[in-house]
Design a protein around this motif. Sequence first.
Motif, PDB file in Angstrom:
ATOM      1  N   LEU A   1       0.723  -1.204  -0.070  1.00 53.51           N
ATOM      2  CA  LEU A   1      -0.041   0.112   0.092  1.00 53.51           C
ATOM      3  C   LEU A   1       0.751   1.351   0.015  1.00 53.51           C
ATOM      4  N   SER A   2       2.141   1.267   0.638  1.00 49.74           N
ATOM      5  CA  SER A   2       2.799   2.287   0.590  1.00 49.74           C
ATOM      6  C   SER A   2       3.375   2.771  -0.850  1.00 49.74           C
ATOM      7  N   ARG A   3       3.869   1.979  -1.820  1.00 46.77           N
ATOM      8  CA  ARG A   3       3.925   2.025  -2.887  1.00 46.77           C
ATOM      9  C   ARG A   3       2.788   2.741  -3.774  1.00 46.77           C
ATOM     10  N   LEU A   4       1.319   2.009  -3.288  1.00 50.51           N
ATOM     11  CA  LEU A   4       0.536   2.493  -4.016  1.00 50.51           C
ATOM     12  C   LEU A   4       0.173   3.843  -3.924  1.00 50.51           C
ATOM     13  N   ILE A   5       0.248   4.178  -2.420  1.00 56.39           N
ATOM     14  CA  ILE A   5      -0.021   5.614  -2.232  1.00 56.39           C
ATOM     15  C   ILE A   5       1.082   6.695  -2.686  1.00 56.39           C
ATOM     16  N   GLU A   6       2.339   6.084  -2.552  1.00 56.06           N
ATOM     17  CA  GLU A   6       3.053   7.271  -3.345  1.00 56.06           C
ATOM     18  C   GLU A   6       3.014   7.503  -4.832  1.00 56.06           C
ATOM     19  N   GLY A   7       2.582   6.449  -5.643  1.00 53.73           N
ATOM     20  CA  GLY A   7       2.355   6.607  -6.724  1.00 53.73           C
ATOM     21  C   GLY A   7       1.303   7.150  -7.061  1.00 53.73           C
ATOM     22  N   LEU A   8       0.222   7.101  -6.258  1.00 53.16           N
ATOM     23  CA  LEU A   8      -1.209   7.874  -6.727  1.00 53.16           C
ATOM     24  C   LEU A   8      -0.946   9.229  -6.312  1.00 53.16           C
TER      25      LEU A   8
ATOM     26  N   LYS B   1       1.651  11.076  -6.283  1.00 51.48           N
ATOM     27  CA  LYS B   1       2.636  11.743  -7.286  1.00 51.48           C
ATOM     28  C   LYS B   1       1.785  12.168  -8.806  1.00 51.48           C
ATOM     29  N   GLU B   2       0.999  10.946  -9.170  1.00 51.55           N
ATOM     30  CA  GLU B   2       0.252  11.077 -10.352  1.00 51.55           C
ATOM     31  C   GLU B   2      -0.827  11.810 -10.551  1.00 51.55           C
ATOM     32  N   LYS B   3      -1.708  11.747  -9.334  1.00 49.90           N
ATOM     33  CA  LYS B   3      -3.021  12.252  -9.487  1.00 49.90           C
ATOM     34  C   LYS B   3      -3.072  13.289  -8.530  1.00 49.90           C
ATOM     35  N   GLY B   4      -2.117  13.361  -7.504  1.00 51.05           N
ATOM     36  CA  GLY B   4      -2.198  14.736  -6.645  1.00 51.05           C
ATOM     37  C   GLY B   4      -3.161  14.592  -5.669  1.00 51.05           C
ATOM     38  N   ILE B   5      -3.717  13.409  -5.182  1.00 44.97           N
ATOM     39  CA  ILE B   5      -4.752  13.138  -4.363  1.00 44.97           C
ATOM     40  C   ILE B   5      -4.177  12.963  -2.956  1.00 44.97           C
ATOM     41  N   SER B   6      -4.767  13.253  -1.838  1.00 45.85           N
ATOM     42  CA  SER B   6      -4.514  13.305  -0.538  1.00 45.85           C
ATOM     43  C   SER B   6      -4.935  11.842   0.013  1.00 45.85           C
ATOM     44  N   ILE B   7      -3.926  11.044   0.682  1.00 50.01           N
ATOM     45  CA  ILE B   7      -4.318   9.624   0.960  1.00 50.01           C
ATOM     46  C   ILE B   7      -3.844   9.538   2.617  1.00 50.01           C
ATOM     47  N   GLU B   8      -4.868   9.370   3.403  1.00 51.61           N
ATOM     48  CA  GLU B   8      -4.205   9.151   4.700  1.00 51.61           C
ATOM     49  C   GLU B   8      -4.660   7.572   5.081  1.00 51.61           C
TER      50      GLU B   8
ATOM     51  N   LEU C   1      -5.208  -6.856  -1.290  1.00 49.44           N
ATOM     52  CA  LEU C   1      -5.459  -5.610  -0.815  1.00 49.44           C
ATOM     53  C   LEU C   1      -5.026  -4.545  -1.738  1.00 49.44           C
ATOM     54  N   TYR C   2      -3.949  -4.744  -2.221  1.00 50.42           N
ATOM     55  CA  TYR C   2      -3.278  -3.573  -3.107  1.00 50.42           C
ATOM     56  C   TYR C   2      -4.209  -3.437  -4.240  1.00 50.42           C
ATOM     57  N   ARG C   3      -4.666  -4.531  -5.151  1.00 51.95           N
ATOM     58  CA  ARG C   3      -5.811  -4.257  -6.164  1.00 51.95           C
ATOM     59  C   ARG C   3      -6.979  -3.788  -5.777  1.00 51.95           C
ATOM     60  N   ASN C   4      -7.455  -4.156  -4.631  1.00 52.80           N
ATOM     61  CA  ASN C   4      -8.971  -3.596  -4.026  1.00 52.80           C
ATOM     62  C   ASN C   4      -8.782  -2.008  -3.820  1.00 52.80           C
ATOM     63  N   ALA C   5      -7.804  -1.839  -3.081  1.00 48.09           N
ATOM     64  CA  ALA C   5      -7.672  -0.318  -2.601  1.00 48.09           C
ATOM     65  C   ALA C   5      -7.065   0.506  -4.081  1.00 48.09           C
ATOM     66  N   GLN C   6      -6.435   0.017  -4.899  1.00 48.21           N
ATOM     67  CA  GLN C   6      -6.038   0.603  -6.305  1.00 48.21           C
ATOM     68  C   GLN C   6      -7.448   0.911  -7.012  1.00 48.21           C
ATOM     69  N   GLU C   7      -8.336   0.016  -7.081  1.00 51.10           N
ATOM     70  CA  GLU C   7      -9.570  -0.001  -7.650  1.00 51.10           C
ATOM     71  C   GLU C   7     -10.563   0.878  -7.115  1.00 51.10           C
TER      72      GLU C   7
END
Length: 376
Positions: A255-262, A264-271, A289-295
């Motif tokens: 999830l940390s890699r997912l949060i970092e990527g999103l 940077k790319e989307k400019g969205i705030s994730i807590e 968990l990664y795929r479900n959170a991503q979707e």
Amino acid sequence: MLPLLPFTRYALILIPAIASMYLESYVSNGTYVFFILLFFWVAELRRTIFKKSVWMLLIEIGFGGWLSYQYDGLLFILFYSTLLTYLNTFHRHIRYSFLGIQLVLLNMSLQAQPSSYYVIANLLLFAQSLLLLHMRRVEQNKVDIELLYDQLRRQHYELDEARMQLLDYARQVENIAQLDERNRISRDIHDDLGHQLIRLKMMMEAALRILPTQMDKGMEMLTSVRDQLTNSMELLRSTVRRLKPDDDSMQTFTLSRLIEGLTKEKGISIEVDIQGMPYVLYPSLAFILYRNAQEAITNAIRHGGATAVQIQLIYETKQITMNVSNNGKTPVGETIKGLGMTGMEERSKLIGGQLHVAIEKSFTVTTILPTFRQTQ
């Protein structure tokens, strides 16, 4: 026949028989009682011995019709007693045939009775027939529902067993893959590193023997041993690195890699809010968990215009729960599952998990996965 029907059947014989003795004047009450008892005997034979005998049923119908015609009174009610015994047991064509015979004999036996008797007797016969047929249909529906319930329960057990077999198969595949990798690495160590170390040991022993007499040649051999030891150390380091993947490989689906990527790319705030004591998850669980959170995050941005996402991870003893909520617009009306939501649900159910969607203050997607941890 239901438990209450025999009592009803015999009551429909006894009550009209006694009432007819007071309503009518018979030449010989003894003979009348004898025929009534004989009818009782025929009814009892059909109940105990000749349950599905067509001939005994014909005898009872004919005997009851003769009694009603011969002694009048309320004995036409004997037809209703007989009707209780076959309308729910015999085949459809036989039932309707005997019902027609009873209808004819009923009207023939009432020739000497007032016209009101005809109307009442026929209405009662039709009403009782409809009631019995309805009871038969309800009983059949009950049997069908119980059968369907048993089939569904058996299929549920089979599906649960197949799921457990699939999980066991996945664990076996993972163990076999790890075992194959360990075997391959052990062969590399044995074939390459082991042979090099044995050769180096022999070269050092030879150098020690010739060093006192041939100093130059001994030093040359020791230098060669040093260089080959350097190569062996490099081989050992590369083998150890294969045993432990690099950080990029280990964190591909975190999830940390997912949060970092999103971010940077989307400019969205994730807590991220973590509750409970975190523990290491199976790679398959981390992937889901990664795929479900991503979707869920992608849908929040695409459909809800979300700018902030909250991810809550709850670590429990036997399961992990992930809630993904956002501040975007909530859908109006019934939520239709698209390909993304269907994929999330299928991934979760594949290992016995669940996926829930809640629309309250915010749109929240909840993933619940069993962790298969062995606790003391």
